[in-house]
Every structure is written in structure tokens, then in C-alpha cells.
Design an enzyme around this catalytic site. Structure first.
Site, short mmCIF file in Angstrom:
data_model
loop_
_atom_site.label_atom_id
_atom_site.label_comp_id
_atom_site.label_asym_id
_atom_site.label_seq_id
_atom_site.Cartn_x
_atom_site.Cartn_y
_atom_site.Cartn_z
NE ARG A 40 -15.38 65.08 15.19
CZ ARG A 40 -16.09 65.44 14.16
NH1 ARG A 40 -17.39 65.60 14.27
NH2 ARG A 40 -15.52 65.68 13.01
CE LYS A 203 -19.92 64.51 -6.17
NZ LYS A 203 -20.60 65.64 -5.49
N GLY A 356 -12.62 62.46 8.84
CA GLY A 356 -13.64 61.84 8.00
C GLY A 356 -13.50 60.34 7.86
N GLY A 379 -13.76 68.15 7.21
CA GLY A 379 -13.90 69.35 6.38
C GLY A 379 -12.85 70.40 6.73
P1 AMP Z 1 -15.48 61.48 0.20
O1 AMP Z 1 -16.60 61.91 1.11
O2 AMP Z 1 -15.35 62.26 -1.04
O3 AMP Z 1 -14.17 61.33 0.96
O4 AMP Z 1 -15.87 60.04 -0.29
C1 AMP Z 1 -16.02 58.96 0.55
C2 AMP Z 1 -16.91 57.96 -0.11
O5 AMP Z 1 -16.37 57.62 -1.37
C3 AMP Z 1 -17.04 56.69 0.68
O6 AMP Z 1 -18.35 56.56 1.14
C4 AMP Z 1 -16.70 55.61 -0.33
O7 AMP Z 1 -17.59 54.53 -0.30
C5 AMP Z 1 -16.80 56.33 -1.67
N1 AMP Z 1 -15.95 55.71 -2.69
C6 AMP Z 1 -14.63 55.49 -2.63
N2 AMP Z 1 -14.21 54.86 -3.74
C7 AMP Z 1 -15.29 54.68 -4.53
C8 AMP Z 1 -15.49 54.08 -5.80
N3 AMP Z 1 -14.48 53.54 -6.47
N4 AMP Z 1 -16.73 54.09 -6.29
C9 AMP Z 1 -17.74 54.63 -5.59
N5 AMP Z 1 -17.63 55.21 -4.40
C10 AMP Z 1 -16.41 55.23 -3.87
#
Ligand code: AMP
Length: 399
Positions: A40, A203, A356, A379
């Protein structure tokens, strides 16, 4: 085309130029004051160098981490000033104040010569920063003659150091913000086709807006990561103890129906890596999604899925990727994410990584220079992909 003033539209010669940069760099969790990735800071160099070359007096400001409105030593920008100084090959004056702007800081700013570079203390040492407090915005604005926003990573927030200051000084966007908006804007508005979006992460709820917006633009959507299980459940599959958002199942169904209506191909995992625990030591195996054992959870996409996603990425002329395919922080569940990173690196398409976790995966895999663009803002790029207006950009003067 961006209709906002660019840094090149401002007269900066001999002027005090206040620049919001995004120096919110990852710091080591074990060693105090050690920057683990300076991408960054590097990304802000073109704007800073341009201002040096054009005889400006440069006053940089940024936040780092979440000190929550109080001075906290571990969030000081002092080490960032040192790293910037090394990268520029030039002294950077660190204007250290627990309240960011005080009499000494004002005095130091007034004594800057043309081509000098100074960095203020962490703007989040002040609680007014994240509330876009008017008084703090005025204090910051009083330090400069003109304002440049080059902090793409915070442009989805309306804070004092970006939106607040913009209304008080003649303003423009810097080269990094311009580049981010230009590359992602072109991909969304006029993509070379096929256009493939790859979405992952924990999510569904975080990605609904993105999926809805991209359904109007892409040819295919590939879904992996924890969020895939809510879609699989919506297809009537069992997902054991995998991440599942029960309240989003019907929405996932709607999104799949919309994709069919719009002729967008939607890919979900065919097989997944399962284990009883989310650890590197847990015994893991690959199973078909038609055969999911009840007491296991899925932590990565399986090898057949990797192959299928790979084929689809190979056909693409534009790819946007946001979110890991599994728990990539744990080695045995990281293959899917790194396979996608490799597929993007091997592709001749325009490849855009939306910041991210996907950005750190590309970096970790050593493919950063093999993709078209790695966004500096997770974000912010997500909100841009959702089609939302970014307040930090909207506040800048029109051309
Ligand atoms: P996000 O911040 O929504 O992009 O999510 C990223 C996080 O999702 C990372 O820390 C991953 O470890 C987690 N993640 C990805 N796939 C899975 C999964 N199948 N089960 C649990 N956590 C997950």
C-alpha cells in the site's frame, strides 16, 4: 470516464498539498513495529513522486489499524514514515502528535520547503475521524492549500480525512484512485468477454450486493468458499457442519433463478475437502457434494471442482476475483485458493483481484506481477463491484 478532477488538474507548484493516502499496512503480530507487506505504501509512490517533481510541499495523512479514537503506540505511523523514507530515498518528516494536529505540527508544516514530504500521526487517534467530525476536518484542512485523495482503500468510508476535508479545499483524486477506478470501471462497463466473476469467502450476506450487480454484467459466476454451502443447501444438498446461513437459503435460490433467467452460468463446487476440525492436523478427505457426511464440515473446494473452475477461467477474457475458495490460512485447506490464483496468473485475460484475502493469496503465491490489477482496497473494491458510489470519490470536485 471519471468526471472528477485529477491531481494533474491542480496547480501544486509551491503549494501545501494535503494528501490522504492509505498506509493501513499489515503489521507483524509478534514483532512490534514491523511492517509485513508494504504494497500500500508502494502503491502511493506515483502520486507522492509527482508532487515532489512538481515542487509541492507534501503533507500526508493516513490511518493505521483501529486505535479507536485514542493515541496507542502500536498504531503509530512512525515505522511507516521510515519505510516511506527508504522507498522514496528521501527524508520524510514524521509530525508526531497524539492529537494529530497541534501548534507544533502547524509550525512544522509552515516551515516545509518545496519538495519536502511530511506524514501526520494516525488520523484515527482522533475519535472524530470516523464520524467525519467537522472540527477535525477543519483542523486537517487548515494545513493545506489543496487536497488530494489517493486512499482507495478508505474511499468507501465518509471520514473527516477524506470526505470532510474535500468540502473545505480544492480537491482532486490521485493516481492510485484513478487507476483503481479506471481498471475496475472498464471491466464492469465494457468487459472483454467472456467475463467471469469468482466469488468466495465466508459469508453470502457480505456478497449479495456484488452478486446482484454482477449478474447484470458477467457471463459466468463461480462460487467457492464458505458461502458456497448456502447455495448448495438451496439446491437441496446436505452440507453437514459446514458454514451455512439458514436465513439466506431462499435468497441463494432467488439468485440462482436470476442467473438462469439472465443466461449467466453459475458454478458451485462439485466436490469439497472435508474434515471434522478446522486444523492442519485434522484428517481430511475429498467427497462429492452429493455424498456429504453429517458430522463433517467443508473447508476447501475439491480437485474436480478445481479442474472445472480452471477450465472456465481459461475461456475468460476478463476475470474479477474476490474471496478465498476455502480456509486458505490452513495449508491443507489452501489448495483451491492457490489453484485459482495460479489460473489467474496463467491467464491472458484482464485479471482483477479485489483486495483483501484474495490479494494476500496472490501475493503469497508470488503471482502479483502476473495479474492485471490487485486492488489496494478490499471493502472499497467490493462496494465498487456492487455498483455503489464511493463517498471518498463522490466528494471530490467535478472536472
Ligand atoms: P471473507 O472475509 O468473507 O472474504 O472471508 C474470508 C474468510 O473466509 C477466510 O478467513 C477464510 O478462512 C474463510 N473461509 C473460506 N472458506 C471457508 C469455509 N469453507 N469454511 C469456513 N471458513 C471459510
Amino acid at each position: 470516464m471519471l468526471n472528477k478532477k485529477s491531481i494533474k488538474d491542480l496547480d501544486v507548484n509551491g503549494k501545501k498539498v494535503l494528501v490522504r493516502v492509505d498506509f493501513n499496512v499489515p503489521m507483524s503480530k509478534t514483532e512490534a513495529g514491523v511492517i509485513t507487506d508494504d504494497a500500500r505504501i508502494v502503491a502511493a509512490l506515483p502520486t507522492i513522486q509527482y508532487l515532489i517533481d512538481n515542487n509541492a510541499k507534501i503533507i500526508l495523512m493516513s490511518h493505521l489499524g483501529r486505535p479507536k479514537g485514542e493515541p496507542k503506540k502500536e498504531f503509530s505511523l512512525e515505522t511507516v514514515a521510515k519505510r516511506l523514507s527508504k522507498l522514496l530515498g528521501k527524508d520524510v518528516k514524521f509530525l508526531n502528535s497524539d492529537i494529530v494536529v497541534d501548534e507544533n505540527v502547524r509550525k512544522d508544516v509552515n516551515e516545509l520547503n518545496n519538495r519536502d514530504v511530511a506524514l501526520l500521526q494516525n488520523t484515527r487517534y482522533r475519535k472524530e475521524e470516523t464520524k467525519n467530525g467537522e472540527e477535525f476536518a477543519k483542523e486537517l484542512a487548515s494545513l493545506g492549500d489543496v487536497y488530494v485523495n489517493d486512499a482507495f482503500g478508505t474511499s468507501h468510508r465518509a471520514h473527516a480525512s477524506n470526505v470532510g476535508v474535500s468540502s473545505l479545499l480544492p480537491s482532486a483524486v490521485g493516481f492510485l484512485v484513478e487507476k483503481e477506478l479506471d481498471i475496475m470501471g472498464k471491466a464492469l462497463e465494457n468487459p472483454a468477454r467472456p467475463f467471469v466473476a469468482i466469488l468466495g469467502g465466508a459469508k453470502v450476506s457480505d456478497k449479495i450486493g456484488v452478486i446482484e450487480n454482477l449478474l447484470n454484467k458477467v457471463d459466468s459466476i463461480i462460487i467457492g468458499g464458505g458461502m458456497a454451502f448456502t447455495f448448495l443447501k438451496a439446491e437441496g444438498k446436505e452440507v453437514g457442519k459446514s458454514l451455512l446461513e439458514e436465513d439466506k437459503i431462499s435468497l441463494a435460490k432467488d439468485l440462482m433463478n436470476k442467473a438462469t433467467e439472465k443466461g449467466v452460468k453459475l458454478f458451485l463446487p462439485k466436490d469439497v475437502v472435508i474434515a471434522k476440525e478446522m486444523t492442519n492436523e485434522a484428517k481430511s478427505e475429498i467427497v462429492s457434494v452429493d455424498n456429504f457426511p453429517a458430522d463433517y464440515a467443508g473447508f476447501d473446494i475439491g480437485s474436480k471442482t478445481i479442474e472445472e473452475f480452471d477450465e472456465e477461467i481459461k475461456k475468460a477474457k476478463t476475470v474479477v476475483w474476490n474471496g478465498p475458495m476455502g480456509v486458505f490460512e490452513i495449508e491443507q485447506f489452501s489448495k483451491g485458493t492457490f489453484a485459482v490464483a495460479k489460473a489467474l496468473a496463467d491467464s491472458d485475460a484482464v485479471t482483477i483481484i479485489g483486495g483483501g484475502d484474495s490479494a494476500s493469496a496472490i501475493e503469497k503465491a508470488g503471482y502479483k506481477d502476473k495479474v492485471t490489477h490487485v486492488s489496494t482496497g478490499g471493502g472499497a473494491s467490493l462496494e465498487f463491484l456492487e455498483g455503489k458510489e464511493l463517498p471518498g470519490v463522490a466528494a471530490i470536485s467535478d472536472k
